[in-house]
Design a protein around this motif. Structure first.
Motif, PDB file in Angstrom:
ATOM      1  N   ASP A 144      -1.862   0.591  87.683  1.00  0.00           N
ATOM      2  CA  ASP A 144      -1.144   1.610  88.428  1.00  0.00           C
ATOM      3  C   ASP A 144      -1.547   1.509  89.906  1.00  0.00           C
TER       4      ASP A 144
ATOM      5  N   TYR B 137      -2.815   3.887  93.259  1.00  0.00           N
ATOM      6  CA  TYR B 137      -3.171   5.110  93.975  1.00  0.00           C
ATOM      7  C   TYR B 137      -2.817   4.870  95.431  1.00  0.00           C
TER       8      TYR B 137
ATOM      9  N   ILE C 230      -0.096   9.028  92.851  1.00  0.00           N
ATOM     10  CA  ILE C 230      -0.309   7.953  91.889  1.00  0.00           C
ATOM     11  C   ILE C 230       1.038   7.525  91.326  1.00  0.00           C
TER      12      ILE C 230
ATOM     13  N   GLN D  56       2.490   5.466  88.384  1.00  0.00           N
ATOM     14  CA  GLN D  56       2.107   4.946  87.076  1.00  0.00           C
ATOM     15  C   GLN D  56       3.031   3.799  86.672  1.00  0.00           C
TER      16      GLN D  56
ATOM     17  N   GLY E 266      -6.045   9.125  83.095  1.00  0.00           N
ATOM     18  CA  GLY E 266      -5.394   9.266  84.386  1.00  0.00           C
ATOM     19  C   GLY E 266      -5.357  10.678  84.900  1.00  0.00           C
TER      20      GLY E 266
END
Length: 475
Positions: free
Chosen positions: A149, A151, A165, A167, A222
């Motif tokens: 993923d 950030y 974030i 995903q 997460g």
């Protein structure tokens, strides 16, 4: 491989066996050679830098400022015309197809999908970022599903912006699943590590404008909780002010097997503003809280410190510090790790004291076992020495992301444990080579690799020294 410019062998008689030995106090000054022009890198961009072997030929390539440079067997670099990539970016294999892809946080953000090392496509669905300005991002499998993923940090425009974030949806697309709310802070560098050793990646956010930094502890799915104040990583907060943090770097600075943190604070003269910080991870006995070791480290102050990058440049087994600056009159510095949280300024004569840059990333571009540095739009080659080394390339699979980002390797040696991780970013928007590098000092081998893959599964491999070893998850 035999070093091309070995240190005087007579010095070895002064050494103790193993890493971090007394020979490192008397060894010759390392003078990096500026090979930028000789290596064909005329016009190399001076912004952030990210190393990666994007074409899987065994030679690490370089990406900076929209420029993709192919490494021709360590002899020279050739710029890839019309590569199809743009913006500042970092590497990971988002679709687990064995080819490293690039994420750029510039503008609306884009993922550039690597097509077998021959071209890049920007056809990956990506949500509209909730922030108009970002200065950095970090890859990591934050929810433990085997796909990396992103950030993404938000800076200011002009008010402070949210982080988010994105995903990864099984290598097909990305979905925004989270963003910071309430009091917003201006993020710059984003970097991740499993500091609490529970099998998932936690995130450290370097915030500017005298705001506290964030340490997001991951629950494995997460879901993040900010533990920065409780764990001692937010900063001092004197007079209600913290630091102008630009970039930070994770690394085991004392070889106790736990990830410490160097916080790269820019600071004006008033001493209530946080100076750069060396934070020691106290491990499970200390609840993975952090102890400030800055006072004994010996780093001299400059106002405009910016982006740090940790690496064992002399292969003595201890991670050293390279740290850039961005104001005229200030210069980048190289600090040698002497052990026991003592650092010596080794900048003079090293040829790394470049002015005004955020660029700092390490890789062994010529495969001689010694880490080289790109900074300030220059490639600086490490001449090598007499110490031993090991390089470890990790490949995921079966629930572990293919680039193995977040994987930790520990090598026990006598009373020390050398620890490295495959990192999705470092400093402010830079990225070191994904191949892990260990300096082994006078240790001649063999060594044991204790590998902890994302999710916590372990694997043990026995190997020799002065070589590259490739390890695939589960085999």
């Amino acid at each position: 491989m035999t070093p091309r410019h070995p240190i005087d062998q007579a010095l070895l008689f002064l050494c103790l066996a193993g890493v971090g030995a007394s020979c490192d106090r008397v060894s010759a000054q390392v003078v990096f050679e500026d090979v930028t022009d000789a290596a064909g890198l005329e016009g190399l961009g001076g912004g952030t830098a990210a190393w990666a072997d994007y074409d899987n030929d065994g030679w690490v390539d370089l990406y900076t400022d929209g420029q993709l440079w192919k490494n021709e067997q360590g002899e020279r670099f050739v710029r890839v015309a019309d590569a199809g990539v743009a913006g500042q970016g970092i590497w990971a294999d988002f679709d687990n197809d064995g080819w490293l892809d690039l994420f750029s946080w510039v503008g609306t953000g884009r993922v550039f999908r690597n097509i077998e090392g021959k071209a890049f496509a920007s056809d990956v669905p990506l949500p509209e970022p909730p922030m108009p300005v970002s200065l950095g991002a970090c890859w990591g499998d934050f929810d433990g599903d085997g796909f990396v993923d992103v950030y993404l940090g938000g800076y200011e425009s002009p008010s402070y912006l949210t982080d988010a974030i994105f995903q990864n949806r099984e290598g097909e697309s990305f979905e925004q699943v989270w963003q910071t709310e309430g009091k917003l802070q201006p993020a710059r560098g984003i970097t991740a590590a499993d500091f609490d050793e529970d099998g998932d990646l936690d995130v450290y956010v370097s915030n500017y404008r005298l705001e506290p930094n964030l340490l997001w502890q991951n629950d494995g799915h997460g879901v993040f909780t900010d533990v920065s104040s409780e764990f001692g990583t937010a900063g001092d907060g004197g007079l209600g002010a913290w630091g102008h943090t630009i970039g930070s770097s994770w690394g085991d600075l004392d070889n106790d097997g736990h990830f410490d943190l160097f916080v790269g604070n820019f600071s004006h003269p008033p001493d209530y503003q946080d100076r750069p910080k060396f934070l020691r991870n106290m491990g499970p006995e200390g609840g993975f809280h952090f102890e400030d070791k800055t006072g004994e480290a010996g780093l001299h102050w400059q106002e405009s410190y910016a982006s740090p990058a940790l690496a064992d440049f002399d292969n003595d087994g201890l991670l050293d510090l390279f740290f850039t600056t961005v104001y005229p009159g200030d210069r980048s510095v190289l600090y040698h790790n002497d052990g026991d949280w003592k650092f010596t300024n080794s900048t003079h004569g090293s040829n790394v004291d470049k002015p005004q840059t955020y660029q700092a990333a390490w890789a062994d571009y010529d495969n001689d076992g010694w880490l080289d540095l790109v900074t300030g739009g220059r490639l600086l080659r490490n001449p090598g020495g007499a110490h031993h080394w090991l390089k470890v390339r990790l490949i995921g699979g079966e629930g572990v992301n293919e680039a193995a980002i977040g994987t930790v390797v520990r090598i026990p040696l006598e009373d020390q444990v050398l620890t490295r991780q495959v990192a999705g970013a470092t400093g402010q928007g830079n990225q070191n080579d994904l191949t892990l590098h260990f300096g082994l000092g006078a240790h001649e081998g063999p060594v044991t690799l204790n590998i902890t893959w994302p999710g916590g599964e372990s694997q043990t491999v026995e190997t020799g020294v002065d070589e590259l070893v490739t390890v695939r998850y589960g085999g």
